[in-house]
Design an enzyme around this catalytic site. Structure first.
Site, short mmCIF file in Angstrom:
data_model
loop_
_atom_site.label_atom_id
_atom_site.label_comp_id
_atom_site.label_asym_id
_atom_site.label_seq_id
_atom_site.Cartn_x
_atom_site.Cartn_y
_atom_site.Cartn_z
N CYS A 2 0.83 -1.21 0.00
CA CYS A 2 0.00 0.00 0.00
C CYS A 2 0.87 1.26 0.00
O CYS A 2 1.97 1.27 0.51
CB CYS A 2 -0.87 0.02 1.24
SG CYS A 2 -1.77 -1.50 1.49
N ARG A 27 4.88 0.25 -6.05
CA ARG A 27 4.85 -0.59 -4.85
C ARG A 27 3.85 -1.74 -4.98
O ARG A 27 3.87 -2.66 -4.18
CB ARG A 27 4.48 0.27 -3.64
CG ARG A 27 5.53 1.32 -3.32
CD ARG A 27 4.98 2.36 -2.38
NE ARG A 27 4.70 1.83 -1.07
CZ ARG A 27 5.47 1.99 -0.01
NH1 ARG A 27 6.58 2.66 -0.12
NH2 ARG A 27 5.13 1.49 1.15
N TRP A 73 -3.24 -2.56 -1.27
CA TRP A 73 -2.96 -3.94 -1.69
C TRP A 73 -3.71 -4.81 -0.70
O TRP A 73 -3.42 -4.81 0.49
CB TRP A 73 -1.46 -4.18 -1.60
CG TRP A 73 -1.02 -5.50 -2.12
CD1 TRP A 73 -1.02 -5.93 -3.42
CD2 TRP A 73 -0.47 -6.58 -1.36
NE1 TRP A 73 -0.52 -7.19 -3.50
CE2 TRP A 73 -0.17 -7.62 -2.27
CE3 TRP A 73 -0.21 -6.77 0.00
CZ2 TRP A 73 0.37 -8.83 -1.85
CZ3 TRP A 73 0.35 -7.97 0.41
CH2 TRP A 73 0.64 -8.99 -0.51
N ASN A 99 -1.60 1.81 6.18
CA ASN A 99 -0.76 0.68 5.72
C ASN A 99 -0.48 -0.18 6.94
O ASN A 99 -0.24 0.34 8.02
CB ASN A 99 0.58 1.17 5.18
CG ASN A 99 0.45 1.85 3.84
OD1 ASN A 99 -0.64 1.93 3.27
ND2 ASN A 99 1.56 2.35 3.32
N GLY A 100 -0.45 -1.49 6.74
CA GLY A 100 -0.17 -2.39 7.86
C GLY A 100 -1.38 -3.25 8.16
O GLY A 100 -2.33 -3.32 7.36
N GLU A 483 16.78 -18.45 -8.34
CA GLU A 483 16.45 -17.06 -8.65
C GLU A 483 15.88 -16.94 -10.07
O GLU A 483 14.93 -16.21 -10.31
CB GLU A 483 17.71 -16.18 -8.47
CG GLU A 483 17.56 -14.73 -8.84
CD GLU A 483 16.47 -13.98 -8.07
OE1 GLU A 483 15.89 -14.53 -7.11
OE2 GLU A 483 16.18 -12.83 -8.46
N LYS A 487 12.18 -15.48 -10.87
CA LYS A 487 11.98 -14.34 -11.79
C LYS A 487 10.93 -14.70 -12.83
O LYS A 487 10.05 -13.90 -13.14
CB LYS A 487 13.27 -13.95 -12.52
CG LYS A 487 14.32 -13.20 -11.75
CD LYS A 487 14.01 -11.77 -11.43
CE LYS A 487 13.27 -11.65 -10.15
NZ LYS A 487 14.00 -11.63 -8.92
N GLU A 490 7.24 -15.16 -11.28
CA GLU A 490 6.57 -13.99 -10.71
C GLU A 490 6.12 -12.99 -11.76
O GLU A 490 5.14 -12.29 -11.56
CB GLU A 490 7.42 -13.31 -9.64
CG GLU A 490 8.66 -12.63 -10.14
CD GLU A 490 9.50 -12.04 -9.02
OE1 GLU A 490 8.95 -11.67 -7.99
OE2 GLU A 490 10.73 -11.96 -9.19
N HIS A 506 15.96 -37.58 -8.57
CA HIS A 506 15.17 -38.06 -7.44
C HIS A 506 13.70 -37.64 -7.56
O HIS A 506 12.97 -37.62 -6.58
CB HIS A 506 15.76 -37.54 -6.12
CG HIS A 506 17.16 -38.01 -5.90
ND1 HIS A 506 17.47 -39.32 -5.59
CD2 HIS A 506 18.35 -37.37 -6.02
CE1 HIS A 506 18.78 -39.45 -5.48
NE2 HIS A 506 19.34 -38.27 -5.75
N LYS A 605 6.01 -4.61 -3.97
CA LYS A 605 7.45 -4.35 -3.90
C LYS A 605 7.97 -4.52 -2.48
O LYS A 605 9.06 -5.01 -2.26
CB LYS A 605 7.74 -2.95 -4.41
CG LYS A 605 9.23 -2.63 -4.49
CD LYS A 605 9.91 -3.49 -5.53
CE LYS A 605 11.42 -3.38 -5.49
NZ LYS A 605 12.04 -4.55 -6.14
C1 F6R Z 1 11.34 -11.16 -6.07
C2 F6R Z 1 11.23 -10.20 -5.01
C3 F6R Z 1 10.84 -10.68 -3.65
C4 F6R Z 1 11.69 -9.97 -2.59
C5 F6R Z 1 11.19 -10.34 -1.18
C6 F6R Z 1 12.08 -9.72 -0.11
O1 F6R Z 1 11.73 -10.55 -7.25
O2 F6R Z 1 11.42 -9.03 -5.20
O3 F6R Z 1 10.97 -12.07 -3.55
O4 F6R Z 1 13.02 -10.33 -2.77
O5 F6R Z 1 9.89 -9.90 -1.01
O6 F6R Z 1 12.11 -8.35 -0.23
P1 F6R Z 1 13.23 -7.46 0.46
O7 F6R Z 1 14.52 -7.80 -0.18
O8 F6R Z 1 12.80 -6.05 0.22
O9 F6R Z 1 13.22 -7.82 1.91
#
Ligand code: F6R
Length: 610
Positions: A2, A27, A73, A99-100, A483, A487, A490, A506, A605
């Protein structure tokens, strides 16, 4: 997650709020709303969907000079108009954005309903509006009402409240959700993120947990929730708006991928001492000895940052010879972990606001551990609450999918590794110098990889309709495989799994047929011969093989359907290079599938909820 913007001053408040909300779009959110004071009454507009949609439905509010705006959000209740913020009390004269999460909202709601309050939404936030209404009736003062209401609340909040009865005041408070106040000339602003303020001012004050701010156009007063005045220095923001705009790229994610030669350089700038083959990080100076003597590291993180942590484990154990445990922050915080004397806890977070990571850090500190941060966002909560730490200096990362923060996290982990390995004498001066020299070469090597984006784009064209992907690697390439898979899933919504390549036999090998692309990270490193056999296993089952390989690898040319080359480097540094084609591959596949790469569905984000 949010976003919050509040404005009080002399300008058209609706306009300022909409602009601010647009800056916060990155965000992630699913509905938006604003409230302004118009002819003495609150005028509230809300809608599911984007801020641009909200903008079209606003009343002509040219005379309004105070208001609050929010992008939501969804956590409690679906993303619709009623659940969008701002929320109001029974009279519709008090409006709040939040927010929260209010954890005891259900009990509070039952209590308030029994007192005659009528609820419109399914949100946790609305209970706060009614609680504030209750106290405002008694004390006829918004600040007091907010303060007393917050005393009844468990959970996290960043809130801004306005009331018809105090038409020139915004009251804000925070616990766990960031808020920053922008100080202007005859105007003041508040936002969950400085990018929403920067057009108006660079002078800011960060609100800390359990603080409340009373904001008018002339002044800002800070107190804690015990009603004691708080003094806080003003800070000057140095980053530019251009830095957080797309800079000519189609998407923030693509821009951020291409920025990596520079961001990686920023992460190591001034931290390498060439002659001594060692690193030096200002934020760790005070605790250098402690770190060097550590008996064990426990690294806590989520998502992409967790993958960086796993790379850290491989390299620190190999070079510095310190045992490293890597834990999901969300698991660590609830499983009553054992921390021993000599343990050092590290929290890795791009945003510095991820609630699980923050809570895990607090848990570690509660258990008496020294806890250090590896964080991107300066002044974020994790950065502030860590006993010491290193900023990764990747700059604002706006695409929801983390790219440049990941490579900068890897640089910092390598810096820490180098420092430790030299201090503990597990590598020689010559070896240290070799690492330093190679670190200096990394930005140019990244440049070479991003220049080859066209090849990755054509591979993406071929595989854009695939329904599943496997990503496989061994050793330090295994976290890179994880990773790569994250990527892809998501942003393109294609199912993808990362696996240690040897584990394939396995179970996952059963999935392989002519429709299954398998992406291997097969560099000429200590795991090279082994992974060649794994590639053959996939070939034998007609899987499509895409390989991230070192330049001029003739053996792989015979085995792979596609080879994406990356320059050779030291094994410990190689994830910084090998992940980049994977970022590009997921980016191009997502774009070709018509997905919103910068704001993928259901993602945020900065994940400030559990
Ligand atoms: C994936 C991504 C998330 C963040 C995760 C942790 O691309 O961005 O998996 O890595 O939410 O976020 P931070 O690093 O901000 O604690």
């Amino acid at each position: 997650m949010c976003g919050i913007v509040g404005y009080v001053g002399v300008k058209n408040a609706s306009k300022v709020l909409i602009e601010g909300l647009k800056r916060l779009e990155y965000r992630g959110y699913d509905s938006a709303g604003i409230s302004v004071l118009l002819n003495g009454h609150l005028a509230i507009s809300k809608t599911p969907g984007k801020v641009s949609r909200l903008e079209k439905m606003l009343p002509d509010a040219g005379s309004s000079v105070i208001g609050i705006g929010h992008t939501r959000w969804a956590t409690h209740g679906e993303p619709n108009t009623v659940n969008a913020h701002p929320h109001t009390d029974c009279s519709g004269r008090i409006a709040i954005i939040h927010n929260g999460i209010i954890e005891n909202y259900s009990a509070l709601r039952t209590k308030l309903a029994s007192m005659g309050h009528a609820f419109k939404s399914q949100t946790d936030t609305e209970v706060l509006a009614h609680l504030i209404e209750e106290f405002n009736k008694r004390f006829m003062n918004l600040e007091i009402a907010v303060r007393l209401a917050l005393k009844e609340v468990d959970g996290t909040f960043g809130i801004v409240v306005m009331s018809e009865s105090e038409p020139d005041v915004l009251v804000a408070a925070r616990r766990g959700s960031p808020l920053v106040i922008g100080l202007g000339d005859s105007e003041n602003l508040i936002a969950s993120d400085a990018s929403a303020l920067i057009k108006h001012t660079r002078e800011v004050i960060y609100l800390h947990d359990n603080e409340i701010a009373v904001i008018t156009k002339e002044k800002v007063q800070l107190k804690n929730l015990e009603d004691e005045a708080v003094e806080r220095e003003t800070e000057h923001l140095t980053f530019d708006l251009e830095q957080i705009e797309k800079g000519g790229y189609a998407h923030f994610m693509l821009k951020e991928i291409h920025e990596q030669p520079d961001t990686v350089l920023n992460s190591m700038r001034g931290r390498l001492i060439d002659a001594d083959g060692i690193s030096m990080m200002g934020g760790l100076r005070e605790v250098e000895e402690k770190i060097a003597k550590a008996r064990r590291f426990v690294i806590l993180a989520c998502g992409t940052s967790w993958h960086a942590a796993l790379v850290g484990k491989y390299i620190i154990e190999q070079y510095a010879k310190i045992p490293v445990e890597v834990d999901y922050a969300s698991e660590f915080r609830y499983r009553n972990p054992v921390l021993l004397d000599g343990d050092i806890v590290w929290a890795i977070s791009q945003s510095g606001e991820t609630l699980d990571t923050l809570a895990a850090l607090r848990e570690a500190k509660k258990k008496g551990a020294d806890a250090y941060g590896i964080v991107n966002v300066v002044g974020s909560t994790i950065a502030r609450e860590s006993d010491a730490g290193v900023y990764i200096h990747a700059g604002p990362e706006i695409g929801v999918a983390s790219t440049k923060a990941f490579t900068s996290q890897l640089v910092v982990l390598n810096l820490i590794n180098l420092y430790l390995a030299r201090k503990r004498k597990s590598i020689t001066l010559e070896q240290g110098k070799e690492i330093v020299e190679e670190m200096h070469r990394i930005p140019d090597k990244i440049r070479k990889i991003v220049e080859n984006a066209g090849q990755v784009e054509s591979i993406a064209e071929e595989f854009k309709e695939s329904r599943n992907f496997l990503y496989l690697g061994r050793g330090v390439n295994f976290p890179v495989a994880l990773e790569g898979a994250l990527k892809l899933k998501e942003i393109s919504y294609i199912h993808a799994e990362g696996y240690p390549a040897a584990e394939m036999k396995h179970g996952p090998i059963a999935l392989i047929d002519e429709n299954m692309p398998a992406v291997f990270i097969a560099l000429r490193d200590s795991t090279y011969d082994k992974i060649l056999s794994n590639i053959q296993e996939v070939r034998a089952r007609k899987g499509n093989v895409i390989v991230i390989a070192n330049e001029a690898d003739d053996r792989l040319k015979e085995l792979a359907d596609h080879i994406i080359e990356v320059p050779t480097t030291l094994e410990a540094l190689s994830p910084i290079l090998s992940v980049i084609p994977l970022q590009l591959l997921s980016y191009y596949i997502a774009v070709k599938r018509g997905c919103n790469v910068d704001q993928p569905r259901n993602l945020a984000k900065s994940v400030t909820v559990e």
